[in-house]
Design an enzyme around this catalytic site. Structure first.
Site, PDB file in Angstrom:
ATOM      1  N   LYS A 239      36.171  25.097  29.470  1.00 33.79           N
ATOM      2  CA  LYS A 239      36.521  26.515  29.337  1.00 33.79           C
ATOM      3  C   LYS A 239      37.956  26.639  28.822  1.00 33.79           C
ATOM      4  O   LYS A 239      38.877  26.050  29.389  1.00 33.79           O
ATOM      5  CB  LYS A 239      36.402  27.223  30.689  1.00 33.79           C
ATOM      6  CG  LYS A 239      34.966  27.430  31.132  1.00 33.79           C
ATOM      7  CD  LYS A 239      34.912  28.038  32.516  1.00 33.79           C
ATOM      8  CE  LYS A 239      35.282  29.491  32.545  1.00 33.79           C
ATOM      9  NZ  LYS A 239      35.271  30.020  33.928  1.00 33.79           N
TER      10      LYS A 239
HETATM   11  C1  E4P Z   1      34.125  32.960  35.036  1.00 38.04           C
HETATM   12  O1  E4P Z   1      34.013  32.353  33.994  1.00 38.04           O
HETATM   13  C2  E4P Z   1      35.331  33.757  35.333  1.00 38.04           C
HETATM   14  O2  E4P Z   1      36.414  32.883  35.391  1.00 38.04           O
HETATM   15  C3  E4P Z   1      35.178  34.504  36.623  1.00 38.04           C
HETATM   16  O3  E4P Z   1      33.892  35.074  36.705  1.00 38.04           O
HETATM   17  C4  E4P Z   1      36.246  35.550  36.835  1.00 38.04           C
HETATM   18  O4  E4P Z   1      35.888  36.317  37.961  1.00 38.04           O
HETATM   19  P1  E4P Z   1      36.886  37.285  38.732  1.00 38.04           P
HETATM   20  O5  E4P Z   1      37.202  38.430  37.838  1.00 38.04           O
HETATM   21  O6  E4P Z   1      36.107  37.717  39.940  1.00 38.04           O
HETATM   22  O7  E4P Z   1      38.087  36.479  39.093  1.00 38.04           O
END
Ligand code: E4P
Length: 225
Positions: free
Chosen positions: A87
């Site tokens: 990522k």
């Molecule tokens: C996933 O790829 C994201 O990093 C994650 O869902 C972010 O979630 P949040 O907004 O609850 O921190």
């Protein structure tokens, strides 16, 4: 259609893959930090082992500049294997790294996507997934549904070269809307995953069936016939 667990807790991962047809696990630095200073690669290898070869693991880089992102991606892939999804936030340096790494065979998930054009640039750069931050977009007075809907029309998305991975959910309705607007994948917390099936109407239905049955057949089950 894919559902991911957005969590890096070993017990929760084991529990959820035992009942739910999840495609894999997504993590980010905040999620890993919740696990109380684990040895990073030991922890990720344990998750990878639990997921075996059948489920995907998405791991985020920490650095923000191009050179360091590329070095981190190389280290992540060298330790966790070629099937890992790396990522990378869709910043200027991130897009450059996504471009370079994708052309060198890395599986990339572009993340921290708040705008349609971040998604377009990430898809054009070869990302396999683009993570759209649903709830954070809504909190910022944007329309996550419109962004997902628009991105779902991109040729790369239609041809499945890039998938929309909607993320950052706070309730089930948001997940349903993301899928309805064209997301191929959603990553959700343990709480939201459980909320898909923990429903008072379902519970009442099961109790009604049981009561009707027991009035006539007592505690017999199918195996008693
Ligand atoms: C996933 O790829 C994201 O990093 C994650 O869902 C972010 O979630 P949040 O907004 O609850 O921190």
């Amino acid at each position: 259609m894919e559902i991911y667990l957005d969590n890096s807790n070993i017990d929760l991962i084991k529990e959820n893959i035992s009942w739910c047809p999840i495609t894999g696990v997504t993590t980010n630095p905040s999620i890993i930090a919740k696990e109380n200073k684990v040895n990073l690669f030991e922890h990720l290898l344990e998750i990878k082992n639990i997921l075996s070869n059948t489920k995907k693991l998405h791991v985020q880089v920490i650095s923000e500049d191009y050179d360091s992102i590329v070095k981190e991606a190389n280290k992540i892939q060298a330790i966790l294997g070629n099937d890992i999804y790396i990522k990378i936030p869709a910043t200027k340096d991130g897009i450059r790294a996504i471009n370079f790494l994708s052309t060198h065979g890395f599986n990339i998930t572009a993340t921290a996507i708040y705008t349609t054009m971040q998604g377009v640039l990430s898809a054009l750069s070869g990302a396999k997934y683009i993570a759209i931050y649903y709830n954070r977009i809504e909190n910022n007075n944007g329309s996550a549904n419109e962004i997902i809907y628009d991105l779902a029309k991109l040729p790369q998305i239609i041809n499945n070269e890039t998938k929309i991975l909607a993320a950052s959910f706070k309730n089930t309705n948001q997940v349903v809307s993301a899928f309805a607007n064209g997301a191929q994948a959603c990553t959700v917390s343990d709480e939201i995953l459980k909320s898909f099936i923990n429903n008072i109407l379902v519970e009442k239905t099961i109790i009604d069936f049981k009561n009707d049955w027991e009035k006539i057949y007592g505690n017999k089950n199918i195996l008693d016939f």
